[in-house]
Design a protein around this motif. Structure first.
Motif, short mmCIF file in Angstrom:
data_model
loop_
_atom_site.label_atom_id
_atom_site.label_comp_id
_atom_site.label_asym_id
_atom_site.label_seq_id
_atom_site.Cartn_x
_atom_site.Cartn_y
_atom_site.Cartn_z
N LEU A 46 0.83 -1.21 0.00
CA LEU A 46 0.00 0.00 0.00
C LEU A 46 0.87 1.26 0.00
N ASP A 47 2.07 1.15 0.52
CA ASP A 47 3.03 2.26 0.40
C ASP A 47 3.35 2.49 -1.09
N VAL A 48 3.58 1.40 -1.80
CA VAL A 48 3.86 1.51 -3.24
C VAL A 48 2.70 2.18 -3.96
N SER B 92 0.49 4.17 -2.80
CA SER B 92 0.38 5.59 -2.47
C SER B 92 1.51 6.40 -3.11
N HIS B 93 2.72 5.84 -3.16
CA HIS B 93 3.79 6.55 -3.88
C HIS B 93 3.34 6.90 -5.29
N ALA B 94 2.75 5.90 -5.94
CA ALA B 94 2.36 6.09 -7.34
C ALA B 94 1.22 7.10 -7.45
N PRO C 29 -0.63 12.34 1.80
CA PRO C 29 -0.70 11.10 2.59
C PRO C 29 0.63 10.80 3.30
N HIS C 30 1.76 11.09 2.62
CA HIS C 30 3.06 10.90 3.29
C HIS C 30 3.30 11.96 4.36
N GLY C 31 3.05 13.22 4.02
CA GLY C 31 3.28 14.29 5.00
C GLY C 31 2.48 14.06 6.29
N PRO D 170 3.13 0.84 10.96
CA PRO D 170 4.05 0.67 9.83
C PRO D 170 3.84 1.80 8.82
N HIS D 171 4.94 2.17 8.18
CA HIS D 171 4.91 3.32 7.27
C HIS D 171 3.76 3.24 6.25
N GLY D 172 3.65 2.12 5.56
CA GLY D 172 2.63 2.01 4.51
C GLY D 172 1.22 2.16 5.07
FE LIG Z 1 6.44 5.69 1.46
#
Ligand SMILES: [Fe+2]
Length: 425
Positions: A200-202, A204-206, A287-289, A314-316
């Motif tokens: 899910l981190d991937v 969101s990056h995209a 979402p990251h901030g 967890p980060h993601g």
């Molecule tokens: Fe990330």
């Protein structure tokens, strides 16, 4: 103010394939390294990928020294310990084996051992001084063992500054590994929840780099060396981000349900790198901030499958919990692009109007969160409305990413977005 007129496209060299970790001795020797610091964490130090790396390096006559004290979700202290080890060791090459934590730790160790300075010198402003890295670093090869951060392709390293309860980082293209070795054999042993959070981190990056402020709506830098690694969305980053969204949507559930599905797992690892190439040049945004204070302020939450030693979001997970609210809010800036993202995730967008874009994309994200067992919003991980002021305060200094939101986010906007993220569905 003058707007930016240029963008750059930087990436690591990528080597992909089952078993390619065995070639790392050859790759490192080709870079001229004789004495290499191998950075990993205590759990991975016992496992196959690290053993393969050490053997391959030593077979090429390289003096490989293991450093296994990386912390999952690294801190300034854990970075400093690695920097001391690197400084004393006089290495001319670095290998990181692990998730983003190991790769990020190796980047910091390489930076400060090569260009010694006070710890805050290169750290992102306003927390640090944000000075550019003075020159080239020693070669770093990254061997990711989670399909998540894409750190093998980016010039960014993230850590917790403990006394401020803040996640911050260092961002400079000189930090980027020279090579990422993407070997599906290295991700077979991931617990399901760890794999889900990484995936899910991937995603969101995209999604974030696709929808980030376009590069030509950012102010021009005063000097080319001040052009940030995170430049805003641009025509090249958009291609990588779009492809990564499709690959995650097509392979995520297959890879989680059957860890023996080598093809799906390989595609997820490749998607992480694709998304990393996209966001490593374009950047991520809200979402990251918003995730950084959430991870920093965790109280008791321990997700299933994680070590009971210390509470962790967890980060993601901390990223994706904000994604539905954020994309509902950003959709009016470019409804067609948000609809396109939903469509790439498999949503039915036939007959959708511009007003539907935010809801359709948020719905597609929520569907995938539910299928992967994510908690239902910030409330489910121990936060309440009473925490919102502190969460906003922790987000405001994350300029490097918040400034890339496709429209400016005020404290009042962030407040509303955190409230909307308390319960996701
Ligand atoms: Fe990330």
């Amino acid at each position: 103010m003058q707007f930016e007129t240029a963008f750059t496209m930087d990436t690591s060299s990528i080597k992909f394939g089952p078993g390619v970790t065995r070639e790392i001795g050859n790759d490192m020797a080709a870079l001229g390294a004789k004495r290499v610091m191998v950075v990993t964490d205590p759990r991975l130090a016992q496992l196959e990928p690290v053993a393969v790396v050490l053997k391959a390096l030593r077979q090429e006559g390289i003096d490989a020294v293991l450093y296994d004290q990386t912390r999952v979700e690294p801190t300034d202290q854990s970075f400093k310990a690695a920097i001391d080890f690197a400084t004393d060791g006089h290495f001319d090459g670095y290998v990181a084996v692990g998730g983003g934590s190991a790769i990020d730790t190796a980047k910091a160790a390489n930076l400060y051992a090569t260009y010694p300075a006070d710890f805050l010198t290169y750290v992102n402003p306003p927390i640090g001084k944000g000075q550019p890295v003075p020159g080239r670093l020693q070669p770093l090869i990254a061997v990711p063992t989670t399909a998540g951060t894409g750190s093998e392709t980016t010039g960014v390293t993230i850590f917790d500054l403990v006394e401020m309860h803040a996640k911050t980082g260092i961002a400079h293209r000189a930090l980027r590994p020279v090579m990422g070795i993407i070997d599906p054999d290295n991700t077979r042993t991931l617990p399901k929840m760890v794999a889900a959070c990484s995936a899910l981190d991937v995603l969101s990056h995209a999604l974030e780099s696709l929808t980030a402020l376009p590069f030509d709506q950012r102010p021009a830098p005063e000097h080319p060396k001040l052009r940030p690694a995170y430049q805003g969305a641009n025509p090249v980053s958009t291609i990588w981000a779009s492809k990564a969204i499709e690959m995650v949507a097509a392979n995520l559930l297959r890879a989680l349900d059957d860890p023996e599905d080598d093809e799906a797992r390989g595609q997820m690892l490749l998607a992480a790198a694709f998304a990393g190439i996209g966001f490593g040049n374009a950047g991520v945004h809200l979402p990251h901030g918003m995730s950084y204070p959430v991870s920093g302020m965790v109280r008791n939450y321990i997700p299933p499958g994680y070590s009971p030693d210390h509470p962790i979001v967890p980060h993601g997970m901390s990223v994706i919990l904000h994604a539905p609210a954020v994309f509902r809010w950003t959709a009016p800036t470019n409804p067609a692009l948000h609809l396109q993202a939903a469509q790439m995730m498999g949503a039915d967008t036939r007959g959708a109007t511009a007003e539907d874009a935010g809801e359709i994309l948020a719905g597609a994200i929520v569907a995938i969160m539910r299928k992967t067992g994510m908690p239902n919003g910030l409330k489910a991980i121990g936060f309440s409305e009473a925490d919102v002021d502190m969460l906003v305060e922790g987000t405001l200094p994350q300029h490097r990413v918040t400034k890339l939101a496709p429209k400016p986010a005020s404290a009042a906007d962030l407040r509303q977005l955190f409230l909307a993220s308390m319960i996701c569905w």
